[in-house]
Design a protein around this motif. Structure first.
Motif, short mmCIF file in Angstrom:
data_model
loop_
_atom_site.label_atom_id
_atom_site.label_comp_id
_atom_site.label_asym_id
_atom_site.label_seq_id
_atom_site.Cartn_x
_atom_site.Cartn_y
_atom_site.Cartn_z
N ALA A 23 0.38 -10.95 -10.74
CA ALA A 23 -0.71 -10.71 -9.81
C ALA A 23 -0.82 -9.20 -9.66
CB ALA A 23 -0.44 -11.38 -8.47
N PRO A 24 -1.80 -8.56 -10.29
CA PRO A 24 -1.86 -7.09 -10.27
C PRO A 24 -1.94 -6.51 -8.88
CG PRO A 24 -3.89 -8.04 -11.16
CD PRO A 24 -2.90 -9.16 -11.07
N GLU A 25 -2.52 -7.28 -7.95
CA GLU A 25 -2.70 -6.78 -6.59
C GLU A 25 -1.37 -6.56 -5.86
OE1 GLU A 25 -5.86 -9.74 -7.87
OE2 GLU A 25 -3.66 -9.76 -7.69
N MET A 26 -0.27 -7.12 -6.39
CA MET A 26 1.01 -7.06 -5.69
C MET A 26 1.79 -5.78 -5.94
SD MET A 26 2.36 -11.03 -5.91
CE MET A 26 3.74 -10.76 -4.79
N ILE A 27 1.37 -4.97 -6.91
CA ILE A 27 2.11 -3.70 -7.08
C ILE A 27 1.70 -2.75 -5.97
CG2 ILE A 27 2.22 -4.07 -9.58
CD1 ILE A 27 0.32 -1.60 -9.82
N PRO A 28 2.61 -1.91 -5.50
CA PRO A 28 2.31 -1.06 -4.34
C PRO A 28 1.12 -0.12 -4.52
CG PRO A 28 4.67 -1.12 -4.77
CD PRO A 28 4.03 -1.81 -5.92
N ASP A 29 0.85 0.29 -5.76
CA ASP A 29 -0.19 1.30 -5.99
C ASP A 29 -1.50 0.71 -6.49
OD1 ASP A 29 1.19 3.80 -5.33
OD2 ASP A 29 2.53 3.25 -6.97
N PHE A 30 -1.69 -0.60 -6.32
CA PHE A 30 -2.91 -1.23 -6.82
C PHE A 30 -4.16 -0.61 -6.20
CE2 PHE A 30 -6.23 -4.50 -6.25
CZ PHE A 30 -6.48 -4.81 -7.57
N ARG A 31 -4.23 -0.55 -4.88
CA ARG A 31 -5.44 -0.03 -4.22
C ARG A 31 -5.61 1.46 -4.50
NH1 ARG A 31 -6.20 -3.53 1.39
NH2 ARG A 31 -4.82 -5.25 0.79
#
Length: 318
Positions: free
Chosen positions: A76-84
């Motif tokens: 789930a790419p959204e779960m890495i800390p630097d996604f946003r």
């Protein structure tokens, strides 16, 4: 023996790179789901995620290219800390880039991801969402109990934000067969999905992408456990369609691992097939303008992308 390479040669077909158009970053194996068809072996306990240093180095390189599309996947790419942070940075790039988030939908409702759907809409991120069926039985069997209901709630949230309704907020769904079969006709399935999701849940979306399950990682393990691996591979080989070769995603996509290594596709990455040059290559060392005509690493798994109507990150090929 590379049976796929032999079939191409016997038919006088060459599989080489076109000019790249897509940078696809697999940011890691961390995911809130554990799906039976997953070629990444992703799950909640996986520790492999992209560091800020690696992500920044990739985006520095991407900013200097003219590649029009960034495709974020995982896990789930959204779960890495630097996604946003990454999305915000890419959205500021000129010329403007198309940004795709390959989303499992349920992550949009995770308490740790407050405001995620709104963030994606504000930054006009295109969503390609996993939805293996429009009935709960098939979805829950493939992805886990309760996933269907969460996916419906997430889709309704996206619709309220304008996804699937406004041209700047595309919403596409992805269908994977439940088991060792090929997808049905994409246009017919899309019509079925639109009718059922609209009539029962008031959900709208743009397009449905049918994607063949490749015998890689967790899905390969499932096939072997069920005694169906050879049967499924033979189905893929027997269904080889030469008309799909020209449109294969490996021709115009540069795939990157969570460590920054370049691969010809996400499946090659999971199989640890090196860049076709024969030795590991990091994406920041590549010249995208020099890739046209380059060789592509292949194996028997490639029959999955050339079977029947073909399969790619954008659905059927023919």
């Amino acid at each position: 023996m590379n049976r796929f390479g032999t079939v191409l040669a016997d038919r006088g077909l060459a599989l080489v790179r076109a000019q790249p158009e897509i940078l696809q970053i697999n940011v890691g194996k961390l995911c809130n789901l554990t799906c039976t068809h997953c070629h990444v072996n992703a799950g909640p306990k996986r520790k492999e995620i992209m560091s800020r240093e690696t992500l920044d180095r990739i985006l520095d390189w991407f900013a200097e290219t003219d590649l029009p599309t960034l495709d974020l996947t995982g896990g789930a790419p959204e779960m890495i800390p630097d996604f946003r942070r990454a999305i915000t940075r890419v959205r500021r790039m000129q010329p403007r880039r198309r940004i795709i988030d390959r989303c499992n939908l349920t992550i949009l409702l995770d308490p740790s991801q407050d405001g995620l759907a709104e963030f994606l809409a504000d930054h006009e991120v295109e969503i390609v969402a996993s939805m293996p069926c429009y009935s709960p039985e098939n979805v829950n069997a493939q992805r886990g109990e309760g996933v269907f209901d969460s996916s419906i709630t997430a889709l309704q949230l996206l619709n309220r934000l304008g996804y699937g309704r406004q041209p700047e907020l595309p919403l596409h769904l992805v269908y994977n067969p439940n088991g060792g079969t090929l997808p049905g006709p994409q246009q017919e399935l899309e019509a079925d999905y639109k009718r059922e999701l609209s009539s029962h849940f008031g959900i709208v979306f743009n397009h449905l992408f049918t994607i063949t399950n490749l015998p890689v990682s967790r899905f390969a393990t499932w096939l072997r456990r069920e005694g169906k691996y050879d049967e499924y591979l033979n189905l893929l080989i027997a269904s080889f369609n030469p008309a799909t070769v020209e449109g294969l995603m490996c021709r115009n996509t540069i795939n990157v691992s969570w460590q920054g290594e370049a691969h010809d596709c996400d499946f090659n990455q999971m199989l640890r097939l090196p860049w076709a040059g024969g030795k590991p290559a990091y994406v920041w060392d590549l010249d995208p303008h020099a890739l046209g005509g380059a060789a592509i690493a292949t194996g028997s798994h490639c029959f999955g992308c050339t079977a029947g109507a073909g399969s790619s990150c954008g659905g059927a090929l023919t």
